[in-house]
Write a protein that holds these residues in place. Sequence first.
Motif, PDB file in Angstrom:
ATOM      1  N   SER A  88       6.438   6.300 -20.020  1.00  0.00           N
ATOM      2  CA  SER A  88       7.517   5.596 -18.710  1.00  0.00           C
ATOM      3  C   SER A  88       6.152   4.797 -17.839  1.00  0.00           C
ATOM      4  O   SER A  88       5.139   5.247 -18.096  1.00  0.00           O
ATOM      5  CB  SER A  88       8.016   6.885 -18.002  1.00  0.00           C
ATOM      6  OG  SER A  88       7.215   7.787 -17.654  1.00  0.00           O
ATOM      7  N   MET A  89       6.953   4.091 -16.935  1.00  0.00           N
ATOM      8  CA  MET A  89       6.233   3.444 -15.970  1.00  0.00           C
ATOM      9  C   MET A  89       5.502   4.323 -14.860  1.00  0.00           C
ATOM     10  O   MET A  89       6.426   4.961 -14.447  1.00  0.00           O
ATOM     11  CB  MET A  89       6.762   1.961 -15.506  1.00  0.00           C
ATOM     12  CG  MET A  89       7.009   1.131 -16.524  1.00  0.00           C
ATOM     13  SD  MET A  89       5.556   0.225 -17.193  1.00  0.00           S
ATOM     14  CE  MET A  89       4.934  -0.595 -15.856  1.00  0.00           C
ATOM     15  N   PRO A  90       4.292   4.176 -14.512  1.00  0.00           N
ATOM     16  CA  PRO A  90       3.807   5.093 -13.339  1.00  0.00           C
ATOM     17  C   PRO A  90       4.330   4.436 -12.175  1.00  0.00           C
ATOM     18  O   PRO A  90       4.620   3.229 -11.770  1.00  0.00           O
ATOM     19  CB  PRO A  90       2.142   5.000 -13.384  1.00  0.00           C
ATOM     20  CG  PRO A  90       2.084   3.258 -14.124  1.00  0.00           C
ATOM     21  CD  PRO A  90       3.250   3.273 -14.994  1.00  0.00           C
ATOM     22  N   THR A  91       4.480   5.328 -11.148  1.00  0.00           N
ATOM     23  CA  THR A  91       4.720   5.207  -9.649  1.00  0.00           C
ATOM     24  C   THR A  91       3.357   4.526  -9.075  1.00  0.00           C
ATOM     25  O   THR A  91       2.179   4.528  -9.619  1.00  0.00           O
ATOM     26  CB  THR A  91       5.261   6.155  -8.884  1.00  0.00           C
ATOM     27  OG1 THR A  91       3.888   7.118  -8.901  1.00  0.00           O
ATOM     28  CG2 THR A  91       6.341   6.875  -9.781  1.00  0.00           C
ATOM     29  N   ARG A  92       3.510   3.838  -7.863  1.00  0.00           N
ATOM     30  CA  ARG A  92       2.426   3.266  -6.962  1.00  0.00           C
ATOM     31  C   ARG A  92       1.478   4.619  -6.663  1.00  0.00           C
ATOM     32  O   ARG A  92       0.329   4.357  -6.582  1.00  0.00           O
ATOM     33  CB  ARG A  92       2.897   2.839  -5.709  1.00  0.00           C
ATOM     34  CG  ARG A  92       3.903   1.753  -5.737  1.00  0.00           C
ATOM     35  CD  ARG A  92       3.140   0.588  -6.406  1.00  0.00           C
ATOM     36  NE  ARG A  92       4.121  -0.704  -6.133  1.00  0.00           N
ATOM     37  CZ  ARG A  92       4.885  -1.128  -7.165  1.00  0.00           C
ATOM     38  NH1 ARG A  92       5.084  -0.326  -8.190  1.00  0.00           N
ATOM     39  NH2 ARG A  92       5.527  -1.937  -6.978  1.00  0.00           N
ATOM     40  N   ASN A  93       1.884   5.895  -6.345  1.00  0.00           N
ATOM     41  CA  ASN A  93       1.088   6.804  -6.318  1.00  0.00           C
ATOM     42  C   ASN A  93       0.289   7.075  -7.376  1.00  0.00           C
ATOM     43  O   ASN A  93      -0.785   7.926  -7.429  1.00  0.00           O
ATOM     44  CB  ASN A  93       1.907   7.910  -5.613  1.00  0.00           C
ATOM     45  CG  ASN A  93       2.597   7.807  -4.227  1.00  0.00           C
ATOM     46  OD1 ASN A  93       1.681   7.241  -3.398  1.00  0.00           O
ATOM     47  ND2 ASN A  93       3.589   8.488  -3.924  1.00  0.00           N
ATOM     48  N   ILE A 119      -2.559  -1.590  -4.267  1.00  0.00           N
ATOM     49  CA  ILE A 119      -2.023  -1.682  -5.600  1.00  0.00           C
ATOM     50  C   ILE A 119      -0.555  -2.417  -5.447  1.00  0.00           C
ATOM     51  O   ILE A 119      -0.148  -3.122  -6.148  1.00  0.00           O
ATOM     52  CB  ILE A 119      -1.717  -0.138  -6.358  1.00  0.00           C
ATOM     53  CG1 ILE A 119      -2.892   0.379  -6.651  1.00  0.00           C
ATOM     54  CG2 ILE A 119      -0.685  -0.367  -7.456  1.00  0.00           C
ATOM     55  CD1 ILE A 119      -2.984   1.755  -7.061  1.00  0.00           C
ATOM     56  N   SER A 120       0.217  -1.877  -4.417  1.00  0.00           N
ATOM     57  CA  SER A 120       1.340  -2.746  -3.843  1.00  0.00           C
ATOM     58  C   SER A 120       1.204  -4.094  -3.537  1.00  0.00           C
ATOM     59  O   SER A 120       1.932  -5.126  -4.208  1.00  0.00           O
ATOM     60  CB  SER A 120       1.810  -2.116  -2.805  1.00  0.00           C
ATOM     61  OG  SER A 120       2.275  -0.809  -2.917  1.00  0.00           O
ATOM     62  N   ILE A 153      -5.811  -1.351 -12.921  1.00  0.00           N
ATOM     63  CA  ILE A 153      -4.355  -1.422 -12.636  1.00  0.00           C
ATOM     64  C   ILE A 153      -3.675  -1.492 -13.983  1.00  0.00           C
ATOM     65  O   ILE A 153      -3.106  -0.967 -14.473  1.00  0.00           O
ATOM     66  CB  ILE A 153      -3.642  -2.352 -11.733  1.00  0.00           C
ATOM     67  CG1 ILE A 153      -4.123  -1.876 -10.148  1.00  0.00           C
ATOM     68  CG2 ILE A 153      -2.229  -2.234 -11.769  1.00  0.00           C
ATOM     69  CD1 ILE A 153      -3.807  -2.890  -9.082  1.00  0.00           C
ATOM     70  N   THR A 154      -3.980  -2.552 -14.599  1.00  0.00           N
ATOM     71  CA  THR A 154      -3.556  -2.884 -16.036  1.00  0.00           C
ATOM     72  C   THR A 154      -3.948  -1.690 -17.042  1.00  0.00           C
ATOM     73  O   THR A 154      -3.063  -1.401 -17.803  1.00  0.00           O
ATOM     74  CB  THR A 154      -4.069  -4.248 -16.442  1.00  0.00           C
ATOM     75  OG1 THR A 154      -5.360  -4.526 -16.754  1.00  0.00           O
ATOM     76  CG2 THR A 154      -3.186  -5.348 -15.845  1.00  0.00           C
ATOM     77  N   ASP A 155      -5.134  -1.413 -16.924  1.00  0.00           N
ATOM     78  CA  ASP A 155      -5.629  -0.193 -18.025  1.00  0.00           C
ATOM     79  C   ASP A 155      -4.847   0.991 -17.603  1.00  0.00           C
ATOM     80  O   ASP A 155      -4.502   1.636 -18.416  1.00  0.00           O
ATOM     81  CB  ASP A 155      -7.183   0.009 -17.756  1.00  0.00           C
ATOM     82  CG  ASP A 155      -8.079  -1.197 -18.386  1.00  0.00           C
ATOM     83  OD1 ASP A 155      -7.397  -2.066 -19.094  1.00  0.00           O
ATOM     84  OD2 ASP A 155      -9.115  -1.221 -18.040  1.00  0.00           O
TER      85      ASP A 155
END
Length: 217
Positions: A95-100, A113-114, A82-84
């Motif tokens: 920008s920050m990615p969404t959960r999807n 992930i959530s 997730i951090t990578d």
Amino acid sequence: MKTQQLTLTNSEKKITALMALETITINDLDNLDLAERQYLGVVCTKMLQNLRDTERDDFLKKIEPIMLDSNQQVWEYNHQAITDAISRFTEEHGSMPTRNQLAEETGLSRQTISKHLKEYQSHPGHAEQIEQFKMMAPRLMAKVFQSATKGDIRAAKLYLETVGASGKQQVVKSQNNHIQINNTILSQENLNRLSAEQLSQIEHIVTKALPQAKMIG
């Protein structure tokens, strides 16, 4: 031409039977010897590498009773993935990615992930990582000190703010005719009240940290 039949060994048959179970428990491993248990571990690792999204979640749920210490390894794998993914995405898109989008990047399910983003700070693995960063603080401060002794004013200020003369955090601010350290003002009048030994100590600290800086008399 005859079709060659693939014959499973007795150990492979045992592992195949285990994989067909809805949940694999510790008791299900009773009839496996050490080599077969190691083989089961290899099979599970390969499956986890190939499965994605909810299929991976379902498989982890199947083998959870026999994972024991592997739960920590799963958390570490998820955290690293997730951090990578966040690092790559923000660098590429700004920008920050969404959960999807994280699910697409990592192969993890959106639910995993959530859950990880919500709970990672309270996980023991997070505390261990923070302690590792704390361990590196002295080495980092040594680098800051080296830069300070070469005349880097910013490095010197950071060093003094972090350790100070008394080991406490101190903020040094330049003024017109005095120096302010946190809430203490060091003026010429205050300097005149110090003993020769105290003045010598101050001079030693400053000249050691800033050998190339010019002293204003």
